[in-house]
Design a protein around this motif. Structure first.
Motif, mmCIF file in Angstrom:
data_model
loop_
_atom_site.group_PDB
_atom_site.id
_atom_site.type_symbol
_atom_site.label_atom_id
_atom_site.label_comp_id
_atom_site.label_asym_id
_atom_site.label_seq_id
_atom_site.Cartn_x
_atom_site.Cartn_y
_atom_site.Cartn_z
ATOM 1 N N MET A 119 -8.051 -29.553 -16.771
ATOM 2 C CA MET A 119 -9.600 -29.952 -17.921
ATOM 3 C C MET A 119 -9.312 -31.698 -16.787
ATOM 4 N N LEU A 154 -12.947 -27.630 -16.604
ATOM 5 C CA LEU A 154 -12.490 -26.973 -17.256
ATOM 6 C C LEU A 154 -11.548 -25.790 -16.729
ATOM 7 N N PRO A 196 -3.945 -24.449 -18.471
ATOM 8 C CA PRO A 196 -5.501 -25.019 -18.055
ATOM 9 C C PRO A 196 -5.170 -26.347 -17.103
ATOM 10 N N ARG A 215 -10.794 -27.122 -24.517
ATOM 11 C CA ARG A 215 -9.842 -26.300 -23.267
ATOM 12 C C ARG A 215 -9.748 -25.195 -24.617
#
Length: 981
Positions: A251, A276, A249, A306
């Motif tokens: 962000m 995000l 991920p 997240r």
């Protein structure tokens, strides 16, 4: 010293508010921050103290006042944990801090900021104590309330997440199309976080491309093409590119994202404030990405967002895969349905075409068959009319044929709604003549007929018949010569003919012409046959006498070849021929089964040896006659060889039928025969094999019947056995058992077991019977019945017996005491050796067993084998103090004279007479036992009753005067070691 002056020296130099006012400030505080500020302000206003608070210790701990950038962020929490640990351990904190509240979760610790402040320990001042106690209580309330509010928020967030996941799952299983589902997913994510700008992209590893399934952006209105995959090269070093490549991920703002990616970051699309994105993973592989972004400061994302988006992304991927699989399945189903529909249409057309072809073929077969039917002409033509009417409309139908001279047209069959039968007419220029003249099918309506009239091909002749609206005629060809016309016509506008009808009628006309030709040929042939018949009859009379003589000779020769000269029954050759026919008949009709009974006359050798071969032949003839009385036509009785016979039953729907016939044969043979002035009792052993589809040859059937016969003879004769798969398996296992027996002899696996013979009054042991057992390496201890039949057939029985005799004598030397004896069972085969007694005595001496303690057991059949030889051997053994016992007395065939003739010491009553004794004892059995006891007493013989299993049987035998017994009541066969203990 002035107290006031002392107090003034202990007080700090800064202003201190009154305690009551501080307590009121603490009580008025509505949150932890305000409470912390009031506590610090109440102690001093210089910031010499810090308050560390947490509603879920040690998580979410906050420091008041807030730390500066120069301060160590971990120092206050570490100091607070040290103070809390000391207080919980019952010690005083070293730094001078104080725990204001501690319930395990809600914790507040007051810490001095400087070492000097800690040294003065102002927190112990009486003036501060009320304030600190009030502050601790109030902080506990506020922290507990904060923890509860946090739990409520977490529960609400979990509930929203649960509802979102349920909604995603429901949407994946709904009938919505993909765009509708994607919009629904957008709404679901928007309910969890700020998602006004949202897109979903799927990654194809094979093509290294990204396909945007959904894209909504308030700033970037152009966006990517949703229908066209985008190569990853076009997105290189972009945020989505890193999301797919790094598989983790991302962000934050653009500056924050630069620190998170593994290379340079390029801007693709509009610039945003916060971004995000999470990858969608499956089995460790990236399958796509879910991204939200914000262009406003209110839409910034947190770590919770997240984690939440990463969790939801897995379910979104599952929903997308399910929807994609569902759409793919629906597409395949639709494609398959379309293909099946097309195939079905083609098949329906083929079916219709085939039905038409079958109908045509059926009509042709029917027409062809009519040529062979000896019907009159009118009936023949009517059947043709019906056959044609099944193919086309033939309500008005006629057949016209040329006369033999070809000058006239005759109408042997004519059916019409408007006109009656037409008489023969000279050839003219009508429609029928036109068809004959052209030799081609003619299909006419009113307009075409007018054209032919105008062309002069046909004439409109009034009086010939009513003019039809539609007319169809085809020529009848005979070897490329037109012999007539077959025609149909219609007077209705609704019943018209087309080219297909013309083609069909022409096709049928060939068969009709052939049928007519065959019929005419048949008529001519009948005339010729009538002429030849008389000459054939004359010649036949001459040949019949010659044939009769030849047939008589051939029948006599065939009978001699196919029959047994002694009994007149069919022989093996005849039986094999009938069996082959039965097998062939079963192939044609699987429901008509048959059976083969293979039988052997029991003890036939005894009849031959005792009465002579002439008497034996008479016995065979009598058996043949009785067998013939037990069957019916077309069943067969055959003599195969010697005393072997076979019975073939042609129709055996169930095996029970064959069993009934076998029982009928047993009953017939059980009736006494009067042969050579003697009354003989005969019986037979019968093996039955049921013929079914598994038999492809007579040899297989004969083999299985022979296996069943062998099983019947092994089971005690005078019975029948039905062959099944278990017998086949047993027959196949014989060779294996024989091989194991040979190995068992080499490995000394046979051993003697001993069963005691006792006095019935006191149970004292008078002797032991030695019985052979096979200690099989895998099957355990086997009784004699499980291997002795195979041993006898394979010739290993004598070797097993001698091995067992030797081991029994060795074991018996230590087992048999003074006044006791041991018995050995001797098979008839041993008495064929005239020196058997010499070998047995030598074996006993070698084993150290005293012969006077040894007895041998023989059966009645042994005595009957060679009476003189057996008597001589028994006499020599008695002289050597080895006595003999007659085993199973009463079950054999010997007379009482044999008992007196042989030197016997003991008689053993068979268990079959002992078993019925008891409370409701059989009078027949008790009478036989009493007679045996009386006979033994008169001859001076000892008696032992075998098979005693109950006290009732024991008492019954005692009352009849029996002294000794043997059976499970006194002990089962066990090794010698068992009885020595």
């Amino acid at each position: 010293m002035n107290p006031k002056s002392a107090a003034s020296e202990e007080m700090p130099h800064h202003d201190v508010r009154p305690v009551d006012a501080l307590v009121m400030d603490l009580l008025d505080a509505r949150n932890v921050d305000a409470m912390a500020e009031a506590v610090i302000r109440g102690l001093d206003g210089t910031g010499d103290y810090r308050l560390v608070c947490s509603s879920d210790w040690p998580r979410e701990a906050t420091c008041h006042p807030a730390l500066s950038e120069r301060d160590d962020p971990d120092a206050p929490l570490e100091a607070a944990e040290s103070v809390l640990a000391a207080v919980r351990a019952g010690a005083s904190p070293a730094c001078g801090g104080r725990v204001l509240c501690d319930d395990g979760g809600a914790v507040a610790v007051l810490l001095p900021c400087t070492p000097s402040q800690a040294a003065r320990r102002p927190l112990a001042s009486p003036r501060c104590e009320p304030m600190l106690e009030a502050a601790g209580k109030r902080l506990a309330e506020l922290l507990t309330a904060r923890r509860l509010r946090s739990s409520v928020r977490q529960l609400a967030q979990s509930e929203r997440l649960q509802h979102a996941l349920f909604a995603i799952a429901d949407m994946a299983g709904s009938d919505h199309d993909m765009p509708t589902m994607l919009r629904g997913l957008h709404e679901i994510v928007g309910g969890l976080m700020y998602a006004e700008n949202f897109y979903i992209a799927m990654f194809d590893e094979d093509s290294d491309s990204l396909r945007f399934l959904y894209f909504v952006d308030t700033v970037d209105a152009d966006g990517p093409d949703l229908d066209t995959p985008m190569p990853m090269a076009e997105l290189m070093y972009g945020r989505t590119w890193y999301l797919i490549r790094d598989a983790k991920p991302l962000m934050g703002s653009t500056a924050q994202l630069r620190r998170q990616v593994s290379g340079p970051l390029h801007q693709h699309g509009a610039a945003d404030l916060d971004w995000l994105g999470v990858p969608m993973m499956r089995h460790g592989q990236v399958r796509g990405a879910v991204v939200v972004q914000s262009y406003v400061s209110e839409g910034c994302y947190s770590d919770a967002d997240r984690a939440l988006l990463g969790f939801v992304a897995d379910h979104i991927l599952t929903a997308l895969e399910r929807k994609r699989d569902q759409e793919e399945l629906e597409r395949r189903v639709a494609e398959r349905t379309r293909q099946l529909a097309e195939a079905n249409r083609g098949l329906q057309e083929q079916v219709r075409e085939r039905e038409r072809s079958e109908q045509v073929q059926t009509s042709l077969y029917r027409i062809a068959a009519l040529a062979n039917v000896d019907d009159e002409a009118e009936r023949f033509y009517r059947h043709i009319h019906l056959a044609v009417g099944e193919l086309i409309n033939a309500q008005n139908f006629f057949i016209a044929l040329l006369s033999e001279d070809g000058q006239c047209l005759e109408f042997p069959y004519f059916v019409d709604d408007k006109d009656s039968a037409r008489p023969p007419r000279p050839l003219g220029r009508g429609l029928s003549e036109y068809v004959i003249r052209t030799g081609k099918p003619v299909l006419l309506d009113s307009e075409r007929a007018r054209k032919l009239i105008d062309a002069g091909e046909i004439e409109a002749t009034p009086g010939v018949g009513t003019i039809s609206l539609y007319w169809l005629g085809v020529p009848l060809l005979d070897s490329e010569r037109v012999i007539g016309v077959i025609a149909v016509q219609s007077y209705s506008e609704d019943l018209a003919y087309d080219e297909r009808d013309a083609e069909l009628l022409q096709f049928v006309s060939y068969q009709i012409a052939n049928s007519l030709q065959r019929r005419n040929s048949a008529e001519a042939l009948r005339r010729l046959n009538a002429e030849l018949e008389q000459r054939v009859q004359d010649r036949t009379r001459e040949l019949r006498e010659q044939i009769a003589v030849r047939e008589q000779v051939e029948a006599q020769l065939k009978h001699q070849v196919m029959h047994d000269p002694l009994t007149g029954l069919p022989n093996r050759l005849y039986l094999r021929d009938r069996l082959e026919r039965a097998i062939a008949g079963l192939r044609r009709n699987p429901d008509r089964r048959y059976a083969l009974l293979y039988l052997d006359v029991d003890r036939f050798k005894l009849f031959n040896d005792s009465l002579g071969h002439l008497a034996g032949d008479e016995v065979l003839r009598e058996v043949s006659a009785r067998l013939g009385q037990c069957i019916r036509e077309p069943d067969v009785v055959a003599r195969l060889s010697g005393d072997e016979f076979a019975v073939l039953l042609e129709d055996v729907p169930v095996p029970k039928v064959a069993c009934k016939v076998a029982q009928r044969i047993q009953d017939a043979l059980s009736r006494p025969m009067h042969i050579a002035g003697r009354e003989l009792q005969t019986s037979a052993s019968i093996g039955i094999a049921i013929g079914d589809a598994r038999y492809a040859s007579t040899d297989e059937l004969l083999h299985d019947a022979d296996v069943a016969l062998y099983r019947a003879k092994s089971a005690g004769r005078q019975r029948f056995v039905l062959f099944d798969d278990s017998l086949q398996q047993q027959a196949l296992d014989v060779l294996g058992v024989e091989h194991e027996l040979r190995n068992a002899l080499a490995r000394h696996e046979f051993e003697p077991y001993f069963q005691p013979l006792v006095g019935l009054d006191d149970g004292a042991v008078i002797g032991y019977e030695a019985l052979v057992r096979w200690r099989h390496p895998t099957r355990g201890v086997l009784a004699p019945g499980e291997f002795l039949p195979v041993a006898e057939d394979s010739g290993l029985l004598e070797a097993i017996d001698w091995s067992m005799y030797r081991m029994a004598c060795r074991a018996g030397a230590a087992l048999v005491g003074e006044g006791q004896f041991m018995t050995l069972n001797i098979s008839p085969r041993h008495f064929q050796d005239p020196e058997f007694d010499v070998h047995l005595l030598a074996l006993a001496r070698e084993a150290g067993f005293e012969p006077a303690r040894l007895r041998i057991e023989v059966t009645e059949s042994t005595l009957l084998g060679d009476p003189d030889a057996v008597a001589a051997i028994l006499e020599r053994l008695r002289e050597a103090h080895v006595d003999a016992a007659l085993d199973d007395f009463g079950t054999g065939y010997s007379s009482l004279g044999y008992v007196q003739r042989f030197p016997l010491k003991m008689i053993k009553i068979d268990r079959s007479f002992v078993a019925p004794l008891g409370d409701g004892m059989s009078q027949r059995s008790s009478a036989i036992v009493a007679a045996i006891l009386a006979l033994a007493q008169s001859l001076g013989l000892d008696v032992v009753a075998e098979g005693i299993e109950t006290d009732v049987q024991r008492r019954a035998l005692q009352q009849m005067g029996c002294v000794h017994g043997q059976g499970f009541l006194f002990g089962r066969p066990e090794p010698a070691s068992h009885w020595r203990h």
